[in-house]
Design an enzyme around this catalytic site. Structure first.
Site, mmCIF file in Angstrom:
data_model
loop_
_atom_site.group_PDB
_atom_site.id
_atom_site.type_symbol
_atom_site.label_atom_id
_atom_site.label_comp_id
_atom_site.label_asym_id
_atom_site.label_seq_id
_atom_site.Cartn_x
_atom_site.Cartn_y
_atom_site.Cartn_z
ATOM 1 N N HIS A 142 0.851 -1.189 -0.083
ATOM 2 C CA HIS A 142 0.046 -0.105 -0.004
ATOM 3 C C HIS A 142 1.101 1.373 -0.176
ATOM 4 O O HIS A 142 0.533 2.210 0.506
ATOM 5 C CB HIS A 142 -0.909 -0.005 1.270
ATOM 6 N N SER A 187 15.660 21.485 -14.637
ATOM 7 C CA SER A 187 14.621 22.313 -14.841
ATOM 8 C C SER A 187 14.928 23.909 -15.391
ATOM 9 O O SER A 187 16.041 24.466 -15.129
ATOM 10 C CB SER A 187 13.741 22.593 -13.686
#
Ligand code: ARG
Length: 458
Positions: free
Chosen positions: A154, A275
């Site tokens: 999970h 970036s």
């Protein structure tokens, strides 16, 4: 020149040609088209269907065409498809004899044969790339033998494992892919040539001869099926799709594990991007792009399955749609597998983070419960006791590793001094010695087993 223009008074409209022509993409089949024609011509000659001299001159002509294309001296253009191109070129080079090549053959069995020959190479190339990837993963698993990391369910921390176990898990997936691709290759290796347009031929052809020459396992047994079966295309696309699914899962884990939040792995600068605005960024573009390309490969599988689902026997022009998706899927899957194998070499372990994370957040709670169960406490009771321990740790700002033996004894008298060692991450990981479990020793054994299974393909 159209191969079929005799029946027609007027030429096809320009746009009809543009719409129907496959040369822009089936040009890739030129080499296999010539290979198949060489075998067909030789067989026609040896069976006495055409003269040996004609067969010889056809073969010489075809070889000349092949070497001219190879050398960039002959441009593939000006025909409906690659089969027409080669045949027209042959006739223009050797005249009458060239016109006998298409005896006892149709483009329907020709294209089916060409494509299988081509796909055989595609299966082999994918196998080679997968071998390389499994080797890279096994190498990474070897590096990881010394370290531990948390494993998840999970996407919540579950239990500590040896870090090599993670990479071996992916090696298993790609090993299955390798087995699958190689089995698909075997099923694909059946020869449609000799099926004619759809019903075989009245000429005394010998399909075993062509089959042997072209290294097929056998000729197909039904001409209707032979010209229209594209299962091998569907299988390649499915195999490629599952490879992409496995790659995409690996990418997702790499993206998570290299994030600031996890920080277990680091991708070297050579395989990272930045970036244009945020100076601090180091992005896992390669992994994201592989994940992104997965949908495109699935798309090609869906397209092919949809194309074949409604076509009546035998050949229909719809089947021409079998190629472009295949060629693109092949390019994408090979590129992705290869770049992943390369990038794995540029991934390093952030050992301290992995170690801390493997002990943090009560990752060893199951092991504490097991400790009690092995000393006679029923597991369900032990589970409840450890649940309480975890709650009290959270309240007191403690961890399972900072608890003393006396602290533990407050919860159950079965705790001894050795609980302090038993609750360390490495001890917990290495205690999972059950077959296939996440201990370092199992990782070493699995590496051996994977290497042994790979040998079959080397
Ligand atoms: N370009 C065609 C294809 O890829 C070749 C077979 C053409 N056969 C035909 N009957 N029109 O399927």
């Amino acid at each position: 020149m159209k191969l079929w223009e005799g029946r027609f008074d007027a030429p096809t409209a320009k746009n009809a040609d543009l719409f129907g022509d496959s040369l822009p993409f089936d040009r890739q089949l030129w080499a296999v088209d010539i290979t198949a024609s060489l075998a067909h011509a030789a067989m026609l000659g040896s069976c006495g269907i055409i003269s040996i001299e004609d067969a010889q001159s056809i073969c010489n002509g075809l070889e000349g065409i092949a070497s001219d294309i190879e050398a960039g001296k002959l441009e593939i253009a000006g025909a409906e498809d690659i089969h027409s191109f080669v045949e027209n070129e042959l006739v223009s080079r050797i005249g009458e004899a060239g016109k006998r090549l298409h005896t006892a053959r149709s483009r329907n069995d020709q294209v089916a044969t060409d494509f299988r020959l081509y796909a055989r190479g595609s299966f082999d190339n994918l196998c080679d790339s997968l071998i390389n990837l499994v080797e890279a993963l096994v190498g990474k698993a070897g590096e990881g033998v010394k370290y531990i990391m948390p494993a998840y369910t999970h996407l919540r921390k579950a239990q500590p494992i040896c870090a090599g176990h993670f990479f071996n898990a992916y090696a298993e997936m790609f090993m299955r892919d390798l087995d699958r691709v190689s089995a698909s290759r075997e099923r694909a290796n059946v020869m449609p040539l000799g099926s004619g347009a759809l019903a075989g031929t009245s000429y005394p052809i010998d399909r075993d001869v062509t089959s042997r020459m072209l290294e097929f396992d056998r000729p197909c047994e039904n001409s209707l099926d032979g010209v229209s079966d594209r299962d091998f295309v569907a299988e390649y696309l499915f195999d490629a799709s599952l490879v992409m699914a496995h790659l995409s899962r690996l990418c997702e884990d790499i993206i998570l594990y290299t994030s600031e939040e996890f920080g277990y792995l680091e991708i070297s600068d050579a395989y990272s991007t930045g970036s244009s605005i945020m100076p601090q960024k180091k992005n896992p573009d390669i992994a994201e792009l592989i994940r992104g390309k997965t949908g495109r490969v699935y798309g090609h599988l869906m397209a092919l399955l949809t194309t074949v689902k409604g076509i009546p026997l035998a050949y229909n022009k719809d089947l021409q749609e079998d190629k472009e998706g295949f060629f693109d899927a092949e390019k994408q899957v090979i590129n992705c597998v290869d770049i992943m194998a390369e990038m794995l070499g540029a991934i390093s372990f952030r050992v301290k983070n992995m170690q801390t994370a493997a002990e943090g957040d009560f990752c060893c709670a199951t092991d504490v419960a097991d400790y009690l169960a092995k000393r006679g406490v029923p597991f369900r009771t032990a589970h409840a006791i450890v649940g309480k321990i975890v709650r009290s740790c959270i309240a007191d700002g403690k961890t399972l590793q900072t608890m003393t033996a006396d602290d533990y004894r407050q919860f159950a008298r079965e705790f001894d001094g050795d609980i302090v060692e038993a609750v360390k991450g490495k001890a917990c990981a290495d205690a999972r010695t059950s077959y296939g479990g996440g201990s370092a020793n199992n990782v070493k054994a699995e590496i051996k087993s994977l290497k042994k299974r790979l040998k079959k393909y080397l």
